[in-house]
Design a protein around this motif. Structure first.
Motif, PDB file in Angstrom:
ATOM      1  N   UNK A 148      10.708   9.101   5.609  1.00 26.28           N
ATOM      2  CA  UNK A 148      10.409  10.233   4.736  1.00 26.28           C
ATOM      3  C   UNK A 148       9.806   9.755   3.417  1.00 26.28           C
ATOM      4  N   UNK A 149      10.369   8.700   2.847  1.00 30.94           N
ATOM      5  CA  UNK A 149       9.810   8.150   1.608  1.00 30.94           C
ATOM      6  C   UNK A 149       8.400   7.626   1.830  1.00 30.94           C
TER       7      UNK A 149
ATOM      8  N   UNK B  38      19.932  13.216  -3.927  1.00 26.83           N
ATOM      9  CA  UNK B  38      20.498  12.888  -2.616  1.00 26.83           C
ATOM     10  C   UNK B  38      19.977  13.840  -1.545  1.00 26.83           C
ATOM     11  N   UNK B  39      19.900  15.126  -1.882  1.00 21.15           N
ATOM     12  CA  UNK B  39      19.398  16.102  -0.912  1.00 21.15           C
ATOM     13  C   UNK B  39      17.966  15.781  -0.510  1.00 21.15           C
ATOM     14  N   UNK B  40      17.211  15.237  -1.459  1.00 17.69           N
ATOM     15  CA  UNK B  40      15.845  14.842  -1.139  1.00 17.69           C
ATOM     16  C   UNK B  40      15.777  13.751  -0.096  1.00 17.69           C
ATOM     17  N   UNK B  41      16.893  13.028   0.102  1.00 12.47           N
ATOM     18  CA  UNK B  41      16.980  11.993   1.133  1.00 12.47           C
ATOM     19  C   UNK B  41      17.755  12.484   2.358  1.00 12.47           C
TER      20      UNK B  41
ATOM     21  N   UNK C 109       0.824  -1.200   0.000  1.00 10.16           N
ATOM     22  CA  UNK C 109       0.000   0.000   0.000  1.00 10.16           C
ATOM     23  C   UNK C 109       0.863   1.256   0.000  1.00 10.16           C
ATOM     24  N   UNK C 110       0.367   2.294  -0.651  1.00  9.49           N
ATOM     25  CA  UNK C 110       1.093   3.564  -0.695  1.00  9.49           C
ATOM     26  C   UNK C 110       1.242   4.116   0.717  1.00  9.49           C
ATOM     27  N   UNK C 111       2.434   4.625   1.020  1.00 13.39           N
ATOM     28  CA  UNK C 111       2.651   5.249   2.314  1.00 13.39           C
ATOM     29  C   UNK C 111       2.742   4.286   3.466  1.00 13.39           C
ATOM     30  N   UNK C 112       3.171   3.029   3.195  1.00 17.37           N
ATOM     31  CA  UNK C 112       3.348   2.040   4.257  1.00 17.37           C
ATOM     32  C   UNK C 112       4.693   1.331   4.099  1.00 17.37           C
TER      33      UNK C 112
ATOM     34  N   UNK D 252      19.672   4.186  12.113  1.00 22.64           N
ATOM     35  CA  UNK D 252      18.787   5.322  12.382  1.00 22.64           C
ATOM     36  C   UNK D 252      18.767   6.295  11.208  1.00 22.64           C
ATOM     37  N   UNK D 253      19.936   6.510  10.584  1.00 23.85           N
ATOM     38  CA  UNK D 253      20.007   7.386   9.417  1.00 23.85           C
ATOM     39  C   UNK D 253      19.196   6.805   8.260  1.00 23.85           C
ATOM     40  N   UNK D 254      19.330   5.500   8.038  1.00 21.93           N
ATOM     41  CA  UNK D 254      18.563   4.850   6.968  1.00 21.93           C
ATOM     42  C   UNK D 254      17.069   4.915   7.254  1.00 21.93           C
TER      43      UNK D 254
END
Length: 520
Positions: free
Chosen positions: A194-195, A134-137, A37-40, A186-188
């Motif tokens: 966010x995604x 990359x900045x988006x992540x 599902x989207x957003x899961x 934690x960084x990942x």
């Protein structure tokens, strides 16, 4: 359990229905459903051989499906290659980063999607675009730097950025945290959240139980190639998840009896004592000791650190922390030869790659360990070889009882008996058995269990790993519990049952490294 198919297919980025995949003699997947599902964040769980990897490969175009349908964004698709899956919006980041370390970060992010200018690559545009992705992540690094100069964690994030260049609807993360430390995880996870919040459907595969409950919205459990069920994470307690993965409810597991009820004398020096042994990114500092006549079981889910611990004890991998003592004397064990010299034997979980030599006979496989220990210049007499081989073929019930049979023609269970014979023939004082009963029939499994118990009664120290919790409980006098690459508990009572073990494995507190539980 969440019901399938109650929402229109178009609302889901991916729907797999009735997926079956067969190989010669093996049905790897049998009528499996999966809805992303989207957003899961949707986590795929199951023990070794459950079918997780096969399902991922069916979704990503590595394997063709023999039955069933795949729908992406409501449209039925047939994937004949990974390129087909990627063009449909399914991107994958594997455990081993599948990028080019000799190229720059920017080249890796835009690989296959380089901007063009005047018939060639627009290098300024490439680095500008890669920096934007990359900045988006939340990653800000020099895109002209070599990928290989960065940590595995950064390489994972670069792989995710590359996957998202195509505006993927689904991101498959296959064991992405296996080589990361806690800070890197934690960084990942910050990127994954966010995604998810941006509407990406994420399929997450891990063996780390704490991470499942930290990041997941939904869980699908597979067992033996079949669907057990799909569950909201808030509705599936850890103990129930483990029970579904291993295939027995706790009240059934509790009824199993054990054969190892002996008291162990732990007043003297142990055969082996390791203190704070560990390796960065592989295993947190761990203490373990083993006494004469004792079976110490290592329990935990796949990926918990059991194999990593015994490989450090044996010197197959080199520890970067801790000390090891054998019979009270400090021992530097940085290679298997050092362990062998101290009469420590090891049987790997991967008997095909690290155990049997298929082109040799049963007899040659049995004496291999003794001859290696003696060296090439001290050849064994034929009469000595025959006596040893005959003794262990009889003792372990190897079938057929033909020392000249090629080992590759034996069943898995009989191959395992030969490997056990090889280890025992070296007269060890400690034997480490990593999954010695995996993938063998019930009769051979019972034979090996009985032999391990018998050897321990005769005074041999044993470290025993099994994914079958009831097997560990049945054989071990003491159990070290592992989770997420660290020791989280130690059960020492003769009254341990499987539910006690599951409770410790499933304990929610992340601060349990020094936890010791004695069950009355």
């Amino acid at each position: 359990m969440t019901s399938h198919g109650t929402t229109a297919a178009a609302t889901h980025p991916v729907e797999l229905r009735g997926i079956s995949v067969e190989f010669p003699g093996v049905k790897a997947l049998d009528d499996v459903d999966l809805t992303l599902r989207a957003g899961e964040v949707h986590t795929l769980m199951g023990e070794n051989g459950a079918g997780k990897s096969t399902l991922i490969k069916a979704l990503t175009g590595v394997y063709a499906v023999d039955a069933g349908t795949i729908r992406v964004r409501g449209q039925e698709r047939e994937f004949r290659s990974t390129a087909d899956a990627q063009s449909a919006g399914v991107s994958t980041v594997y455990q081993e980063v599948n990028l080019c370390p000799n190229l720059s970060v920017g080249e890796n992010v835009m690989l296959g999607h380089e901007p063009r200018r005047l018939g060639g690559i627009d290098w300024a545009g490439l680095h500008s675009e890669s920096a934007r992705h990359l900045a988006g992540l939340g990653v800000h690094i020099d895109t002209r730097s070599l990928l290989g100069s960065h940590s595995i964690a950064i390489q994972q994030l670069v792989a995710i950025a590359r996957a998202m260049v195509t505006d993927a609807a689904v991101l498959v993360l296959d064991e992405p945290t296996s080589s990361l430390d806690r800070t890197e995880v934690e960084q990942l996870f910050a990127v994954v959240r966010d995604l998810r919040d941006r509407g990406v459907a994420i399929l997450f595969v891990t063996h780390f139980l704490d991470q499942v409950y930290e990041i997941s919205d939904r869980i699908t459990v597979l067992r033996n190639g079949r669907l057990v069920g799909e569950y909201a994470v808030t509705e599936l307690p850890r103990g129930e998840l483990i029970a579904k993965m291993i295939g027995r409810e706790l009240d059934v597991l509790d009824a199993l009896s054990r054969s190892a009820e002996r008291a162990i004398d732990r007043t003297g020096e142990p055969v082996l004592r390791a203190e704070a042994i560990g390796r960065r990114g592989v295993l947190e500092a761990t203490d373990i000791d083993v006494f004469d006549g004792e079976v110490v079981g290592l329990a935990g889910l796949l990926g918990s650190g059991r194999t990593e611990l015994v490989r450090l004890l044996y010197g197959a991998d080199r520890a970067d922390s801790g000390t090891t003592r054998v019979r009270g004397r400090t021992a530097r064990i940085t290679a298997p030869r050092h362990a062998i010299d101290r009469r420590i034997a090891f049987s790997s979980e991967d008997r095909r790659a690290e155990g049997v030599v298929g082109d040799l006979t049963v007899a040659e496989n049995i004496i291999l360990g003794i001859q290696a220990k003696r060296g090439a210049l001290r050849k064994m007499r034929k009469s000595e070889q025959d006596a040893i081989v005959d003794e262990y073929i009889r003792a372990l019930g190897v079938r057929p009882a033909n020392p000249q049979a090629l080992i590759r023609n034996l069943s898995g269970g009989n191959q395992q008996k030969v490997l056990l014979a090889r280890s025992l023939a070296t007269a060890p004082q400690l034997i480490i058995l990593d999954e010695p009963t995996r993938g063998i029939d019930v009769g051979a499994k019972a034979d090996i269990q009985r032999k391990v118990a018998e050897l321990a009664e005769q005074g041999l120290a044993v470290v025993f790993i099994s994914s079958e919790l009831e097997e560990v409980v049945r054989l071990a006098q003491r159990i070290v519990v592992m989770r997420d690459r660290r020791k989280i508990g130690e059960l020492t009572s003769h009254d341990i049952d499987v539910s006690d073990l599951v409770e410790v494995i499933a304990e929610e507190s992340p601060e349990t490294s020094d936890h010791v539980e004695n069950v009355a």
